[in-house]
Design a protein around this motif. Structure first.
Motif, PDB file in Angstrom:
ATOM      1  N   THR A 168      -5.543 -11.150  14.335  1.00  0.00           N
ATOM      2  CA  THR A 168      -4.447 -11.811  13.638  1.00  0.00           C
ATOM      3  C   THR A 168      -4.868 -13.196  13.155  1.00  0.00           C
ATOM      4  O   THR A 168      -4.133 -13.831  12.390  1.00  0.00           O
ATOM      5  CB  THR A 168      -3.206 -11.934  14.548  1.00  0.00           C
ATOM      6  N   THR A 169      -6.022 -13.653  13.588  1.00  0.00           N
ATOM      7  CA  THR A 169      -6.599 -14.911  13.106  1.00  0.00           C
ATOM      8  C   THR A 169      -7.524 -14.601  11.934  1.00  0.00           C
ATOM      9  O   THR A 169      -8.554 -13.938  12.114  1.00  0.00           O
ATOM     10  CB  THR A 169      -7.397 -15.611  14.217  1.00  0.00           C
ATOM     11  N   PRO A 170      -7.203 -15.057  10.728  1.00  0.00           N
ATOM     12  CA  PRO A 170      -8.064 -14.777   9.578  1.00  0.00           C
ATOM     13  C   PRO A 170      -9.467 -15.329   9.775  1.00  0.00           C
ATOM     14  O   PRO A 170      -9.649 -16.449  10.248  1.00  0.00           O
ATOM     15  CB  PRO A 170      -7.350 -15.503   8.421  1.00  0.00           C
ATOM     16  N   GLY A 171     -10.471 -14.505   9.428  1.00  0.00           N
ATOM     17  CA  GLY A 171     -11.858 -14.947   9.509  1.00  0.00           C
ATOM     18  C   GLY A 171     -12.556 -14.677  10.825  1.00  0.00           C
ATOM     19  O   GLY A 171     -13.714 -15.071  10.991  1.00  0.00           O
ATOM     20  N   THR A 172     -11.890 -13.991  11.752  1.00  0.00           N
ATOM     21  CA  THR A 172     -12.511 -13.757  13.069  1.00  0.00           C
ATOM     22  C   THR A 172     -13.836 -13.015  12.947  1.00  0.00           C
ATOM     23  O   THR A 172     -14.840 -13.410  13.558  1.00  0.00           O
ATOM     24  CB  THR A 172     -11.544 -12.995  13.984  1.00  0.00           C
ATOM     25  N   PHE A 173     -13.871 -11.954  12.171  1.00  0.00           N
ATOM     26  CA  PHE A 173     -15.128 -11.210  12.033  1.00  0.00           C
ATOM     27  C   PHE A 173     -16.216 -12.083  11.405  1.00  0.00           C
ATOM     28  O   PHE A 173     -17.371 -12.060  11.831  1.00  0.00           O
ATOM     29  CB  PHE A 173     -14.921  -9.954  11.183  1.00  0.00           C
ATOM     30  N   ASP A 174     -15.866 -12.853  10.382  1.00  0.00           N
ATOM     31  CA  ASP A 174     -16.860 -13.662   9.677  1.00  0.00           C
ATOM     32  C   ASP A 174     -17.466 -14.731  10.574  1.00  0.00           C
ATOM     33  O   ASP A 174     -18.641 -15.088  10.427  1.00  0.00           O
ATOM     34  CB  ASP A 174     -16.219 -14.329   8.460  1.00  0.00           C
ATOM     35  N   ARG A 175     -16.706 -15.258  11.501  1.00  0.00           N
ATOM     36  CA  ARG A 175     -17.179 -16.329  12.380  1.00  0.00           C
ATOM     37  C   ARG A 175     -17.786 -15.818  13.683  1.00  0.00           C
ATOM     38  O   ARG A 175     -18.366 -16.606  14.445  1.00  0.00           O
ATOM     39  CB  ARG A 175     -16.001 -17.247  12.731  1.00  0.00           C
TER      40      ARG A 175
END
Length: 212
Positions: A47-54
């Protein structure tokens, strides 16, 4: 089926912190403080945008101190991405045979959510590492004591509304760990005081270490 066990460090600490931030850029300072306070396992939520990218950067930075899992996994595509980026475990709020079966096949520890005995046992018997009673605040630790009758070996992690007092009660009732969010994090992702976060985290660490 027999699934992969949760990471040893997570099981030893008996505590998973659920981190929900407005954006993934906000994770690192909070994880720093949690690690300093003795937290050893954090679930980063989708639900936190960008979790996979970070995720890869966070695991590189904090991997020596923290087990980092990915939570709020609800689709096969999300599960595959979690496997690809190197999550140490995955958590889902739902009961899904397809997700459990794929995680077991991939050797990925998975903790699926459920509330009824049928949901919890279905995931456990399919090979889940543990099952998440969610929302735990709607039933209380006595519910786990009741489940132990028909399911004496089931591994349970309660989640949702678990405060420090509740954590001790759930662990005393037989939970393998507790999953904690707001009662520990408070306003940490809204600019809250780091000393306050450190104190709350240290209290939960002590409670979980001392629970019988």
């Amino acid at each position: 089926m027999t699934g992969e066990a949760l990471p040893a460090r997570t099981l030893a600490s008996r505590l998973v912190v659920v981190a929900r931030a407005a954006r993934a850029e906000d994770y690192a300072p909070v994880l720093d403080t949690l690690a300093e306070a003795g937290i050893r396992s954090v679930e980063l939520t989708l639900t936190t945008p960008g979790t996979f990218d970070r995720f890869a950067d966070l695991r590189s930075r904090f991997g020596d101190a923290l087990d980092l899992g990915i939570g709020t996994v609800t689709t096969p595509a999300q599960l595959e991405r979690a496997i690809e980026v190197g999550a140490e475990y995955v958590v889902t709020p739902i009961t899904s045979a397809a997700l459990v079966e794929r995680a077991v096949a991939a050797g990925m520890p998975i903790v699926p959510g459920g509330l009824t005995p049928t949901e919890l046992f279905a995931s456990w018997s399919a090979g889940a590492s543990a099952v998440k009673i969610f929302p735990a605040g709607q039933v209380g630790p006595g519910y786990l004591s009741d489940l132990r009758g028909p399911f004496p070996d089931i591994a349970v992690v309660p989640s949702g509304g678990v405060d420090a007092e509740g954590a001790a009660a759930w662990l005393a009732a037989g939970a393998v760990a507790v999953s904690v969010g707001g009662p520990l994090l408070g306003d940490a992702f809204r600019g809250g005081d780091r000393a306050g976060l450190r104190a709350r985290a240290a209290r939960f660490v002590d409670v979980c270490a001392g629970a019988s």
